[in-house]
Design a protein around this motif. Structure first.
Motif, short mmCIF file in Angstrom:
data_model
loop_
_atom_site.label_atom_id
_atom_site.label_comp_id
_atom_site.label_asym_id
_atom_site.label_seq_id
_atom_site.Cartn_x
_atom_site.Cartn_y
_atom_site.Cartn_z
N LEU A 87 0.87 -1.18 0.00
CA LEU A 87 0.00 0.00 0.00
C LEU A 87 0.90 1.22 0.00
N CYS A 88 0.73 2.09 -0.99
CA CYS A 88 1.54 3.29 -1.05
C CYS A 88 0.66 4.45 -1.54
N PRO A 89 1.04 5.68 -1.19
CA PRO A 89 0.23 6.83 -1.60
C PRO A 89 0.20 6.99 -3.11
N VAL A 90 -0.90 7.50 -3.60
CA VAL A 90 -1.04 7.79 -5.03
C VAL A 90 -0.08 8.93 -5.37
N ALA A 91 0.60 8.79 -6.49
CA ALA A 91 1.54 9.84 -6.93
C ALA A 91 0.80 11.15 -7.13
N GLU A 92 1.46 12.23 -6.85
CA GLU A 92 0.87 13.54 -7.05
C GLU A 92 0.52 13.73 -8.52
N THR A 93 -0.65 14.26 -8.79
CA THR A 93 -1.06 14.52 -10.17
C THR A 93 -0.45 15.83 -10.64
N GLU A 94 -0.35 15.95 -11.94
CA GLU A 94 0.20 17.18 -12.51
C GLU A 94 -0.74 18.35 -12.23
N VAL A 95 -0.17 19.52 -12.20
CA VAL A 95 -0.96 20.71 -11.99
C VAL A 95 -1.86 20.93 -13.20
N LYS A 96 -3.12 21.23 -12.93
CA LYS A 96 -4.05 21.46 -14.04
C LYS A 96 -3.76 22.80 -14.70
N LEU A 97 -3.93 22.83 -16.01
CA LEU A 97 -3.71 24.04 -16.77
C LEU A 97 -4.90 24.98 -16.63
N SER A 98 -4.62 26.27 -16.69
CA SER A 98 -5.71 27.24 -16.66
C SER A 98 -6.35 27.30 -18.05
N HIS A 99 -7.52 27.91 -18.12
CA HIS A 99 -8.20 28.03 -19.42
C HIS A 99 -7.35 28.81 -20.41
N LYS A 100 -6.70 29.84 -19.93
CA LYS A 100 -5.87 30.66 -20.80
C LYS A 100 -4.72 29.83 -21.39
N GLU A 101 -4.09 28.99 -20.57
CA GLU A 101 -2.99 28.15 -21.05
C GLU A 101 -3.48 27.12 -22.06
N ILE A 102 -4.67 26.59 -21.85
CA ILE A 102 -5.24 25.63 -22.79
C ILE A 102 -5.51 26.28 -24.13
N VAL A 103 -6.11 27.46 -24.12
CA VAL A 103 -6.41 28.17 -25.37
C VAL A 103 -5.13 28.52 -26.11
N GLU A 104 -4.12 28.99 -25.39
CA GLU A 104 -2.84 29.32 -26.02
C GLU A 104 -2.22 28.07 -26.66
N GLY A 105 -2.30 26.94 -25.98
CA GLY A 105 -1.79 25.69 -26.52
C GLY A 105 -2.53 25.26 -27.77
N MET A 106 -3.85 25.45 -27.78
CA MET A 106 -4.64 25.09 -28.95
C MET A 106 -4.30 25.98 -30.14
N ARG A 107 -4.09 27.26 -29.88
CA ARG A 107 -3.72 28.17 -30.97
C ARG A 107 -2.35 27.81 -31.54
#
Length: 81
Positions: free
Chosen positions: A38-58
């Motif tokens: 039994l071990c702790p779940v690995a930390e998840t990556e930080v979620k991107l903001s909406h602005k970062e997602i839109v910039e990535g899509m562009r």
């Protein structure tokens, strides 16, 4: 890392999960042979903001769009097959 038998693990599962959530690792054994950890779940990556997602899509759109073909033309081209 603590070792605990399977019967005791089953009996005290909620307590063990609380300890694991705090960062502890626990080995569960069957007849003295390690069966699971039994071990702790690995930390998840930080979620991107909406602005970062839109910039990535562009940025992706600029890299992927071939020539001057519109999205509608690409959809129609894909429907031929």
């Amino acid at each position: 890392m603590e070792t605990i038998g399977s019967f005791e693990a089953k009996t005290h599962l909620a307590t063990l999960l609380d300890r694991v959530a705090k960062g502890e690792k626990i080995t569960i054994t069957r007849h003295g042979i390690p069966a699971a950890v039994l071990c702790p779940v690995a930390e998840t990556e930080v979620k991107l903001s909406h602005k970062e997602i839109v910039e990535g899509m562009r940025a992706l759109r600029k890299r992927v769009k071939p020539g001057k073909m519109s999205v509608r033309d690409m959809v129609n081209e894909g429907r031929r097959f």
